[in-house]
Design an enzyme around this catalytic site. Structure first.
Site, PDB file in Angstrom:
ATOM      1  N   GLY A  33       0.779  -1.247   0.102  1.00  0.00           N
ATOM      2  CA  GLY A  33      -0.103   0.000   0.053  1.00  0.00           C
ATOM      3  C   GLY A  33       0.949   1.124   0.044  1.00  0.00           C
ATOM      4  N   SER A  34       0.318   2.477   0.193  1.00  0.00           N
ATOM      5  CA  SER A  34       1.120   3.483   0.285  1.00  0.00           C
ATOM      6  C   SER A  34       0.476   4.808   1.037  1.00  0.00           C
ATOM      7  CB  SER A  34       1.135   4.476  -1.139  1.00  0.00           C
ATOM      8  OG  SER A  34      -0.064   4.518  -1.502  1.00  0.00           O
ATOM      9  N   GLN A  36       1.141   8.345   3.930  1.00  0.00           N
ATOM     10  CA  GLN A  36       1.710   9.579   4.175  1.00  0.00           C
ATOM     11  C   GLN A  36       3.163   9.656   3.243  1.00  0.00           C
ATOM     12  OE1 GLN A  36      -0.097  11.609   5.789  1.00  0.00           O
ATOM     13  NE2 GLN A  36       1.115  13.594   5.691  1.00  0.00           N
ATOM     14  N   PHE A  37       4.017   8.719   3.171  1.00  0.00           N
ATOM     15  CA  PHE A  37       5.223   8.917   2.857  1.00  0.00           C
ATOM     16  C   PHE A  37       5.609   8.335   1.634  1.00  0.00           C
ATOM     17  CE2 PHE A  37       6.757  10.819   6.784  1.00  0.00           C
ATOM     18  CZ  PHE A  37       6.352  10.358   7.649  1.00  0.00           C
ATOM     19  N   GLY A  38       4.692   7.387   1.164  1.00  0.00           N
ATOM     20  CA  GLY A  38       5.044   6.844  -0.134  1.00  0.00           C
ATOM     21  C   GLY A  38       4.806   5.420   0.013  1.00  0.00           C
ATOM     22  N   VAL A  39       5.310   4.723  -0.694  1.00  0.00           N
ATOM     23  CA  VAL A  39       5.043   3.217  -1.011  1.00  0.00           C
ATOM     24  C   VAL A  39       5.693   2.185   0.036  1.00  0.00           C
ATOM     25  CG1 VAL A  39       5.435   1.031  -2.500  1.00  0.00           C
ATOM     26  CG2 VAL A  39       4.827   3.274  -3.321  1.00  0.00           C
ATOM     27  N   VAL A  40       4.695   1.392   0.545  1.00  0.00           N
ATOM     28  CA  VAL A  40       5.216   0.233   1.637  1.00  0.00           C
ATOM     29  C   VAL A  40       5.171  -1.020   0.776  1.00  0.00           C
ATOM     30  CG1 VAL A  40       4.844  -0.528   3.769  1.00  0.00           C
ATOM     31  CG2 VAL A  40       4.248   1.657   3.320  1.00  0.00           C
ATOM     32  N   LYS A  54       9.015   0.626   4.152  1.00  0.00           N
ATOM     33  CA  LYS A  54       8.598   2.099   3.803  1.00  0.00           C
ATOM     34  C   LYS A  54       9.736   2.656   3.136  1.00  0.00           C
ATOM     35  CE  LYS A  54       5.363   3.787   7.333  1.00  0.00           C
ATOM     36  NZ  LYS A  54       5.495   2.560   8.358  1.00  0.00           N
ATOM     37  N   ASP A 147       0.025   9.806  17.049  1.00  0.00           N
ATOM     38  CA  ASP A 147      -0.837   9.768  16.044  1.00  0.00           C
ATOM     39  C   ASP A 147      -1.540   8.314  16.240  1.00  0.00           C
ATOM     40  OD1 ASP A 147      -1.356   9.928  12.377  1.00  0.00           O
ATOM     41  OD2 ASP A 147      -2.814   9.795  13.928  1.00  0.00           O
ATOM     42  N   ASN A 152      -3.502   3.205  12.574  1.00  0.00           N
ATOM     43  CA  ASN A 152      -1.989   3.167  12.726  1.00  0.00           C
ATOM     44  C   ASN A 152      -1.243   1.988  13.679  1.00  0.00           C
ATOM     45  OD1 ASN A 152      -1.185   5.248  11.022  1.00  0.00           O
ATOM     46  ND2 ASN A 152      -1.715   6.806  12.552  1.00  0.00           N
ATOM     47  N   ASP A 165       4.402   3.123  14.011  1.00  0.00           N
ATOM     48  CA  ASP A 165       4.640   4.381  13.683  1.00  0.00           C
ATOM     49  C   ASP A 165       4.777   5.330  15.016  1.00  0.00           C
ATOM     50  OD1 ASP A 165       2.768   3.221  10.875  1.00  0.00           O
ATOM     51  OD2 ASP A 165       4.845   3.835  10.797  1.00  0.00           O
TER      52      ASP A 165
END
Ligand code: 481
Length: 285
Positions: A33-34, A36-40, A54, A147, A152, A165
């Site tokens: 998935g992706s 806040q930061f980009g692809v995981v 990540k 958060d 999360n 996280d």
């Protein structure tokens, strides 16, 4: 050489930074998935260890500050925390490598399994207790999540639930996310002192935990439904709280309500909360 081998100096192998992972020891597999930061992506470390990687999109986080903090994060170890194995920081994008959780986020898990979960209060309470144990460990180490929410937390095999996280929010550069007026700020999980002064503490994590309990007992509903952030801010500041989820035990809802005391000091600690939840679980089963 084995650690007890006297011929090798004791510090051998510690010369490079322990939290630095050699990308050549990583094999990247499917995308998970992706965010806040980009692809995981799922991956294998040293051929056999399942990991989640990540891949931090450039410009999304203050990387040097995060890499510094990673040294601390790798030391936070608990069965209900998603373990940070390390980072690949020698090239860009940097990779954050953690243990792999095969069932994805708690939020999606609750929504996907609503039919079987809605009548299993014992399992829902057990999930809350697992998150509380992870958070009590962070509280003991004076570590604030910032958060905490069902999105999360992650689910592994045998219904294990872990907090993910923790602390990462401090390194997000997008001020739509970091400022309480921003469109991506998690308003619905924030207490009055965060809405008014962005004053984070373990007591603001407790407020968020109360909302996470509400998410669990509604099997993944959106808190305050379709209300806009401004309307939620107004209600929270007037002292209005989330309603009791359908078929949620009164004892459980009473605990949620304590997490939403307007005054931070009147909220329980995760240590106290854990004991209360366990005794409710024993009383009900
Ligand atoms: C049968 N189902 C099929 C579908 N499915 C999956 O595809 C699936 C399976 C496993 C997954 N596992 C993980 N998924 C992720 C993952 C995936 C996508 C996005 C993200 N999250 C993020 O990228 C992210 C999270 C938080 C934040 C802030 C700083 C704002 C708090 C920023 C970014 C995590 C991380 N993991 C760490 C350990 N394990 C996982 C994720 C998804 C779940 C199982």
């Amino acid at each position: 050489a084995s650690p007890c081998d006297r011929s090798v100096p004791a510090t051998a192998g510690l010369s490079h930074d322990k939290w630095e992972i050699d990308p050549q020891e990583l094999m990247l597999l499917e995308e998970l998935g992706s965010g806040q930061f980009g692809v995981v992506r799922r991956g294998k470390w040293r051929g056999s260890i399942d990991v989640a990687v990540k891949m931090m999109k450039e410009g999304t986080m203050s990387e040097d500050d995060f890499i510094e903090e990673a040294k601390v994060m790798t030391k936070l170890q608990h069965t209900n925390l998603v373990q940070l194995y390390g980072v690949c920081s020698k090239n860009r994008p940097i990779f954050i490598v953690t243990e792999y959780m095969r069932h994805g986020s708690l939020l999606n898990y609750l929504r996907r399994h609503e039919q079987s979960l809605v009548s299993n209060q014992g399992l829902l309470l057990d999930m809350c207790i697992q998150v509380c144990k992870g958070m009590a460990y962070l509280e003991r180490h004076n570590y604030i999540h910032r958060d905490l929410a069902a999105r999360n937390c992650l689910v592994g095999s045998e219904n294990t639930v872990k907090v993910a996280d923790f602390g990462l929010a401090r390194y997000v550069l997008d001020d739509q996310y970091t400022s309480s007026g921003g469109s991506k700020f998690p308003i619905k999980w924030a207490p009055p002192e965060v809405l008014n002064y962005t004053r984070f503490s373990s007591k603001s994590d407790i407020w968020a935990y109360g909302v996470l309990m509400w998410e669990v007992f509604t099997c993944g509903k959106m808190p305050y439904g379709r209300l806009k952030n401004a309307e939620v801010v107004e209600r929270v500041q007037k002292g209005l709280i989330l309603e009791r989820p359908k078929n949620c035990y009164k004892e459980v809802y009473d605990i949620m309500r304590k997490c939403w005391s307007p005054v931070p000091e009147n909220r329980p600690s995760f240590r106290v909360l854990k004991e209360q939840l366990i005794s409710v679980a024993q009383g009900l089963l």
